[in-house]
Design a protein around this motif. Sequence first.
Motif, PDB file in Angstrom:
ATOM      1  N   ARG A   3       1.905  -7.477   5.177  1.00 31.60           N
ATOM      2  CA  ARG A   3       2.373  -6.294   4.455  1.00 31.60           C
ATOM      3  C   ARG A   3       3.864  -6.383   4.152  1.00 31.60           C
ATOM      4  O   ARG A   3       4.670  -6.718   5.025  1.00 31.60           O
ATOM      5  CB  ARG A   3       2.085  -5.025   5.246  1.00 31.60           C
ATOM      6  CG  ARG A   3       2.350  -3.771   4.409  1.00 31.60           C
ATOM      7  CD  ARG A   3       1.996  -2.492   5.145  1.00 31.60           C
ATOM      8  NE  ARG A   3       2.162  -1.333   4.272  1.00 31.60           N
ATOM      9  CZ  ARG A   3       1.986  -0.079   4.676  1.00 31.60           C
ATOM     10  NH1 ARG A   3       1.634   0.174   5.927  1.00 31.60           N
ATOM     11  NH2 ARG A   3       2.153   0.915   3.829  1.00 31.60           N
TER      12      ARG A   3
ATOM     13  N   SER B  35       0.840  -1.201   0.000  1.00 35.98           N
ATOM     14  CA  SER B  35       0.000   0.000   0.000  1.00 35.98           C
ATOM     15  C   SER B  35       0.871   1.247   0.000  1.00 35.98           C
ATOM     16  O   SER B  35       2.023   1.219   0.445  1.00 35.98           O
ATOM     17  CB  SER B  35      -0.928   0.012   1.213  1.00 35.98           C
ATOM     18  OG  SER B  35      -1.791   1.134   1.180  1.00 35.98           O
TER      19      SER B  35
ATOM     20  N   CYS C 296      -4.264   1.182   4.352  1.00 38.52           N
ATOM     21  CA  CYS C 296      -3.722  -0.126   4.705  1.00 38.52           C
ATOM     22  C   CYS C 296      -4.290  -0.614   6.035  1.00 38.52           C
ATOM     23  O   CYS C 296      -4.642  -1.796   6.180  1.00 38.52           O
ATOM     24  CB  CYS C 296      -2.195  -0.057   4.779  1.00 38.52           C
ATOM     25  SG  CYS C 296      -1.416  -1.653   4.994  1.00 38.52           S
ATOM     26  N   ASP C 297      -4.380   0.285   7.003  1.00 40.10           N
ATOM     27  CA  ASP C 297      -4.953  -0.090   8.307  1.00 40.10           C
ATOM     28  C   ASP C 297      -6.398  -0.553   8.159  1.00 40.10           C
ATOM     29  O   ASP C 297      -6.819  -1.520   8.801  1.00 40.10           O
ATOM     30  CB  ASP C 297      -4.880   1.093   9.274  1.00 40.10           C
ATOM     31  CG  ASP C 297      -3.459   1.390   9.722  1.00 40.10           C
ATOM     32  OD1 ASP C 297      -2.576   0.536   9.534  1.00 40.10           O
ATOM     33  OD2 ASP C 297      -3.238   2.498  10.270  1.00 40.10           O
TER      34      ASP C 297
ATOM     35  N   ASP D  49      -0.539   4.069   1.395  1.00 37.27           N
ATOM     36  CA  ASP D  49      -1.276   4.952   2.306  1.00 37.27           C
ATOM     37  C   ASP D  49      -1.542   4.209   3.608  1.00 37.27           C
ATOM     38  O   ASP D  49      -2.170   3.138   3.607  1.00 37.27           O
ATOM     39  CB  ASP D  49      -2.584   5.403   1.657  1.00 37.27           C
ATOM     40  CG  ASP D  49      -3.359   6.374   2.525  1.00 37.27           C
ATOM     41  OD1 ASP D  49      -2.980   7.549   2.568  1.00 37.27           O
ATOM     42  OD2 ASP D  49      -4.339   5.931   3.168  1.00 37.27           O
ATOM     43  N   GLU D  50      -1.084   4.756   4.721  1.00 35.59           N
ATOM     44  CA  GLU D  50      -1.175   4.060   6.007  1.00 35.59           C
ATOM     45  C   GLU D  50      -2.617   3.833   6.458  1.00 35.59           C
ATOM     46  O   GLU D  50      -2.976   2.753   6.907  1.00 35.59           O
ATOM     47  CB  GLU D  50      -0.417   4.847   7.087  1.00 35.59           C
ATOM     48  CG  GLU D  50       1.078   4.923   6.860  1.00 35.59           C
ATOM     49  CD  GLU D  50       1.714   3.543   6.755  1.00 35.59           C
ATOM     50  OE1 GLU D  50       1.409   2.674   7.575  1.00 35.59           O
ATOM     51  OE2 GLU D  50       2.518   3.344   5.818  1.00 35.59           O
TER      52      GLU D  50
ATOM     53  N   THR E  28       8.467   1.007  -0.905  1.00 33.15           N
ATOM     54  CA  THR E  28       9.063   2.322  -0.668  1.00 33.15           C
ATOM     55  C   THR E  28       9.966   2.735  -1.819  1.00 33.15           C
ATOM     56  O   THR E  28      10.416   1.904  -2.612  1.00 33.15           O
ATOM     57  CB  THR E  28       9.872   2.302   0.643  1.00 33.15           C
ATOM     58  OG1 THR E  28      10.777   1.186   0.610  1.00 33.15           O
ATOM     59  CG2 THR E  28       8.948   2.152   1.844  1.00 33.15           C
TER      60      THR E  28
END
Length: 513
Positions: A429, A407, A413-414, A409-410, A433
């Motif tokens: 995950r 992902s 993803c959460d 986007d944090e 990067t």
Amino acid sequence: MSTQLLFSDAVSFATPLLAVFAVDIAVGTDAPALPTLLTTSDALSDAASAFLTSGEFKAACGETLLLHSPNGLKADRLLIVGLGKVSKLAPTELRIGAGTAVRVAKTKSIRNIAIVFPEDRAISDEHLESLDCMPSARSLVEGALLADFDPDTYRSDRKDRSLESITLLAPDQQKATQDEIRAGHAEGVIFAEAQNFTRSLVNEPGNVLTPTELGRRTAAMCQTAGLSCEVHSTAKLKELGMGAFLGVAQGSAEPPALIVMRYKPAQLAPGGKIVALVGKGITFDTGGISIKPADGMDKMKYDMAGAGAMIGAMQAIAALKPKIEVISVICSAENMPSGTAYKPGDVLTAMSGKTIEIMNTDAEGRLVLADGLHYAKTLGATHLIDAATLTGAVVVALGKVNSGLFSNDEATCDHFHAAAKIAGEHFWRLPCTEDYRELIKSSIADIMNTGRDRWGGSITAAMFLKEFVGDTPWVHLDIAGQAWIDDHHTEIAKGPSGVAVRSIVEWVRALSV
């Protein structure tokens, strides 16, 4: 097969097979197993007591004990199904337990079974946290319906052992509790039927399920479910400038299919989100000019499992009616070697305008997804998710226990992690990067379709896709390790799994709030 929910006494229910669950309440790893039924019925406990205390049944998850003509019951058989240690009991174990009961019935050509709804009050609070009624009912129905699927569709001597009916017997409780169980039962049917539809698509051989046929079956599902659907082919891909998608398709005599499904509820939640589900639909993958080894190539019919997951998810979304607009883009083609096939060293121009140097024609899934993801953005998507049997590298990294999750986007993803937990599916995950981007830089084009070496292959594939996502919140699921089950399990047949359907739907529902 029909499913029904009854608030009725299991003792007096006449059925060829009655399944009841047991847990091991022993404390400590060295303590002997103490199997205990998840029921407050004395008659059920009495019928099984001699066997529960004999030591031959440990109540391990998926373990079974079948009793014929059980005393005091109207059922012809009593099947005790273990759910494992009580301290680890969760909806996942209930899903496995219900599936195990159905698989036992199928091997014995029993067509009608009943399952006793587990009662947490049968176990003291010090051993067991409360089992919520809604997720418990949903998991039981999911497990039972998923277990009824078998992949032997084309056997001429096939003996259909599908069940005719499954009855969930719940104790007569307060109305609020009954309503929760009803809601869970209804959702379980929706999720399991969608996942089984996905499995039926993935199970089809490549000579039957061509891209065109996948489009037909998807359109038929959409008409039934109340979704809008458009199926396009080569002319539309050329009009849109989908050079990456077209490059993959050009080696096959079968035309490609661009399938677009749309769901728009009558009432939308505030926020204006539009979610796009993008699926890799390679209905057969030879590897193209960079041809695969013969060993195992027969399974490459399952290379459209990502598309299958999105199609099944849309069926469930149509039934659950979340308050969010959802678009699904399916990019379907065959990857074949021929005189017209694309070649290593070719440069393709994607719909976004990016140029791609082809290093390996067996890295074709990311090419069709590149155009699919960009096209979804042009349709207004504010959030993206894609699913694909993308890399063998993810299986090397994670085995067949977890699928790969990437992902940009944090928060997104959460949300997906939380959705997968509710769904009972396993994703891990992996990094995505910018320091990996150097590995896909090309000296002749913008990017290469593989990394410059074999290391981190699932990550470089994700980095390739990330090029076509931009800043749009995005989740990428590499399901190569879990889309196909190689061996029979106690609760599910070998063959297509339908993985990710439940998690994708739960993720969409989370975004709709």
